[in-house]
Enzyme design. Structure first.
Site, PDB file in Angstrom:
ATOM      1  CG  HIS A  20      30.276  54.317  41.020  1.00 42.28           C
ATOM      2  ND1 HIS A  20      28.845  54.832  41.234  1.00 42.28           N
ATOM      3  CD2 HIS A  20      30.205  53.294  41.737  1.00 42.28           C
ATOM      4  CE1 HIS A  20      28.155  53.717  41.730  1.00 42.28           C
ATOM      5  NE2 HIS A  20      28.826  52.858  42.002  1.00 42.28           N
ATOM      6  CG  ASP A  28      43.572  33.117  30.623  1.00 43.58           C
ATOM      7  OD1 ASP A  28      43.953  33.965  29.447  1.00 43.58           O
ATOM      8  OD2 ASP A  28      42.617  32.184  30.889  1.00 43.58           O
ATOM      9  CB  ALA A 120      42.179  31.914  34.978  1.00 45.68           C
ATOM     10  CG  ASN A 121      40.338  35.362  31.221  1.00 39.21           C
ATOM     11  OD1 ASN A 121      41.435  35.812  31.189  1.00 39.21           O
ATOM     12  ND2 ASN A 121      39.813  34.306  30.579  1.00 39.21           N
TER      13      ASN A 121
END
Length: 130
Positions: A20, A28, A120-121
């Site tokens: 958890h 990217d 794009a991460n």
């Protein structure tokens, strides 16, 4: 042989070891990966596999409690930003890119895709299944 879920043995192993609030990142092909974090390199060529395809497969096998993206995605990759909002809703957190990069140092692994679009991460924080 596994029948479903993530078939990549490295990704599957990392996901099975998460507790958890532990985190992994999907990146990217340009995101710097800290030396102390496991790199799972999926890049085949520019654009392949894509960030979104990789994310969807990981999400099929991982309980995610929260996700973090860079605020710069809003202006520099608005279609991807809208897709992230639709997938994660209120559990999506937005931080400056510099902070996202700093947060990756706490990730158990970073999955490097062939994605070649800006920012794009994502960092995914593990939820609990009970």
């Amino acid at each position: 042989m596994k029948r479903n879920g993530v078939l990549n043995s490295h990704i599957s192993q990392v996901l099975s070891q998460l507790g958890h609030t532990d985190s992994i990142a999907i990146a990217d092909c340009g995101l710097p990966i800290p030396r102390n974090v496991e790199r799972i390199d999926l890049v085949l060529e520019l654009g392949k596999p894509s960030f979104i395809d990789t994310l969807k497969v990981v999400l099929s096998d991982m309980k995610v409690e929260a996700a973090v993206i860079a605020e710069e995605m809003q202006d520099h990759n608005p279609a991807m930003y809208e897709e992230m909002r639709s997938i994660f809703g209120d559990s999506l957190q937005v931080v400056p890119h510099s902070e996202l990069k700093r947060k990756t140092t706490d990730s158990h692994a970073i999955i490097r895709t062939g994605e070649a679009t800006p920012f794009a991460n994502i960092i995914l924080y593990s939820g609990v299944i009970f």
